[in-house]
Scaffold this motif. Structure first.
Motif, short mmCIF file in Angstrom:
data_model
loop_
_atom_site.label_atom_id
_atom_site.label_comp_id
_atom_site.label_asym_id
_atom_site.label_seq_id
_atom_site.Cartn_x
_atom_site.Cartn_y
_atom_site.Cartn_z
N THR A 156 -12.76 -10.59 -2.42
CA THR A 156 -12.39 -9.34 -3.09
C THR A 156 -11.56 -8.25 -2.32
OG1 THR A 156 -14.34 -8.27 -2.00
CG2 THR A 156 -14.71 -9.53 -4.23
N ASN A 157 -11.09 -7.06 -2.84
CA ASN A 157 -10.28 -6.16 -2.43
C ASN A 157 -11.17 -4.89 -1.85
OD1 ASN A 157 -8.23 -7.82 -3.51
ND2 ASN A 157 -8.07 -6.62 -5.34
N VAL A 158 -10.84 -4.42 -0.82
CA VAL A 158 -11.61 -3.33 -0.05
C VAL A 158 -10.68 -2.02 -0.04
CG1 VAL A 158 -13.11 -2.80 1.67
CG2 VAL A 158 -13.09 -5.31 0.90
N LEU A 159 -11.26 -1.06 -0.39
CA LEU A 159 -10.75 0.30 -0.09
C LEU A 159 -10.65 0.57 1.45
CD1 LEU A 159 -8.99 2.61 -1.34
CD2 LEU A 159 -11.34 3.77 -1.69
N ARG A 160 -9.57 0.83 2.23
CA ARG A 160 -9.67 0.94 3.72
C ARG A 160 -8.56 2.11 3.81
NH1 ARG A 160 -10.21 -4.94 6.35
NH2 ARG A 160 -12.41 -5.36 5.80
N PRO A 161 -8.47 2.64 5.14
CA PRO A 161 -7.48 3.47 5.57
C PRO A 161 -6.05 2.66 5.76
CG PRO A 161 -9.35 3.84 6.84
CD PRO A 161 -9.67 2.93 6.00
N VAL A 162 -4.86 2.98 5.41
CA VAL A 162 -3.92 2.41 5.25
C VAL A 162 -3.32 2.55 7.02
CG1 VAL A 162 -3.14 3.14 3.20
CG2 VAL A 162 -2.47 4.63 4.95
N ASP B 75 -5.96 2.91 0.72
CA ASP B 75 -5.50 1.97 -0.26
C ASP B 75 -6.12 0.65 -0.22
OD1 ASP B 75 -3.94 1.03 -2.51
OD2 ASP B 75 -2.13 2.01 -1.94
N TYR B 76 -5.78 -0.19 -1.28
CA TYR B 76 -6.72 -1.39 -1.10
C TYR B 76 -5.99 -2.47 -0.21
CZ TYR B 76 -10.14 0.33 -4.62
OH TYR B 76 -11.00 0.99 -5.15
N TRP B 77 -7.00 -3.08 0.70
CA TRP B 77 -6.41 -4.27 1.09
C TRP B 77 -7.18 -5.33 0.46
CZ3 TRP B 77 -6.68 -4.48 7.00
CH2 TRP B 77 -6.24 -3.07 7.52
N TYR B 78 -6.17 -6.28 0.20
CA TYR B 78 -6.36 -7.42 -0.71
C TYR B 78 -7.34 -8.51 0.03
CZ TYR B 78 -3.98 -5.42 -4.74
OH TYR B 78 -3.44 -4.85 -5.62
N MET C 14 0.64 -1.25 -0.06
CA MET C 14 0.00 -0.14 0.11
C MET C 14 0.79 1.11 0.01
SD MET C 14 -3.09 -1.26 2.64
CE MET C 14 -2.49 -1.81 3.78
N HIS C 15 0.28 2.26 -0.65
CA HIS C 15 1.19 3.57 -0.84
C HIS C 15 0.43 4.79 -0.24
CE1 HIS C 15 2.60 0.85 -4.01
NE2 HIS C 15 3.65 1.25 -3.53
#
Length: 407
Positions: A226-232, A216-219, A172-173
């Motif tokens: 599925t992949n989920v957009l969450r706080p890094v 960024d995406y948690w895989y 993640m970035h």
């Protein structure tokens, strides 16, 4: 570190429509900084050799999962007798480190390295600061960091309720403006009559200009893998979400013609307890339910050492440095998720000054790394009847390069 606008450009992998694309200027800045980020990975060994060959002042720097922000102290780049004229000093500094070794207390969890489950953070920061010198006693600092961070891990990309759905390493970035700071400084003794020693005090405000909910995406953790957009993770967030107050002290004492001792102290008071950013740690294991929201911790730094200055403009110093995040803040609550701890480092630095330019490099390398027991760890220890303390990834060293110009 002060700015009048805010970049929230934590970049994401999937394509976006034209309306949400960053502007060309922001995109160019991002590309340049990310190239520097990659270059510093390759350059870091060379810098170690150069700086270690020599043996004073650097910013507070992050140290892996112990999320120290780069809104750092130690503006004292010159003695007050060198700052008698009014004017401006512009400084640009670059900082890089890689954290990958996990510690709980002072004990390294070597198994995390050998089994490949360790977290690897790469963090590159460009600090831009401007100092206004009013006279030989008063000065004002305005400082802003631009950050490029990456975090590679296993557990965030497949661990759900204590069970791995998949064991895949992903990265993640984040990229953008960090937390800015403005501070006012004063030499406490008249520099004209106290050339042998002096004490500089500073008071400042740290602003919440950095994005503290960058995503960024948690895989593999969503429905059906599925992949989920969450706080890094907190360690690569661009800011902490708090408006804080800084207290600083910088001092020197002249031992002989070219030899000095120096000291720097910095403390950031963050009254806000938590910033509302969800960590999703409770989805990793139910026992982490009390760590679901990010804390807004204080931070501190202290340095002491010896310096040598030659007539040719070259100077070198060697000292000790400790920096960290406390378990309990001075003001406000200390609950929610944080990784308290500290790093004790040896810090060599080399400077070269000519005309109105000062070039500097330093390499703090860790001697002691200590991940302390947090408030949430203490709560869990009571709840489950056993001693619990989380771990954190630390860096071996931090590379600092910079240049200052009197305008």
């Amino acid at each position: 570190m002060l700015t009048v606008f805010k970049l929230r450009t934590a970049y994401r992998k999937p394509a976006c429509n034209a309306l949400c694309q960053p502007t060309p200027i922001v995109q160019k800045i991002k590309v340049i900084l990310l190239k520097i980020h990659q270059f510093m990975k390759k350059l870091s060994f060379l810098i170690i050799v150069i700086v270690a060959s020599f043996g004073s002042v650097a910013n507070v720097s992050a140290q892996g999962c112990v999320a120290l922000r780069g809104s750092g102290a130690a503006y004292m780049v010159a003695h007050p007798d060198e700052e008698s004229a009014q004017g401006w000093i512009f400084t640009s500094s670059l900082r890089y480190f890689k954290s990958y070794k996990h510690y709980s207390g002072t004990t390294e969890n070597i198994a995390r390295l050998t089994d490949g489950s360790n977290v690897i953070n790469h963090q590159t920061t460009i600090d831009l600061s401007l100092v206004r010198i009013f006279n030989n006693r008063w000065s004002l600092l305005i400082d802003a960091p631009i950050e490029a961070n990456s975090r590679s891990s296993l557990y965030e990309h497949g661990l759900v309720n204590g069970v791995y759905i998949k064991k895949e390493r992903h990265t993640m970035h984040t990229f953008g403006l960090g937390d800015a700071r403005v501070a006012l400084y004063r030499w406490m003794f008249n520099p004209l009559t106290h050339k042998k020693y002096n004490l500089q005090l500073g008071l400042g405000v740290k602003l919440a200009t950095g994005d503290y909910n960058a995503q960024d995406y948690w895989y593999n953790v969503g429905p059906g893998g599925t992949n989920v957009l969450r706080p890094v993770d907190q360690s690569i967030q661009l800011g902490d979400g708090g408006t804080g107050f800084t207290v600083e002290a910088n001092t020197f004492y002249n031992l002989a013609k070219h030899f000095n001792v120096y000291g720097n102290f910095y403390y950031l008071i963050n009254p806000r307890e938590q910033n509302g950013t969800r960590t999703y740690r409770e989805t990793l294991a139910p026992s982490l339910a009390n760590e679901a929201i990010c804390s807004v911790p204080d931070q501190y730094m202290a340095r002491v050492g010896f310096s040598y200055t030659s007539k040719s403009g070259f100077s070198a110093s060697l000292g000790g440095r400790v920096e960290g995040i406390p378990v309990n803040d001075l003001v406000g609550g200390s609950g929610d998720f944080r990784r308290p701890g500290f790093v004790l480092s040896a810090e060599p630095q080399a400077n070269y000054s000519f005309h109105k330019i000062n070039i500097f490099a330093s390499l703090p390398f860790a001697l002691v790394r200590n991940r302390l027991q947090s408030v949430t760890d203490q709560q869990s220890s009571v709840k489950y009847g056993k001693f619990i303390r989380g771990d954190a990834a630390f860096a071996d060293y931090v590379v600092n390069l910079g240049i200052s110009v009197k305008l």
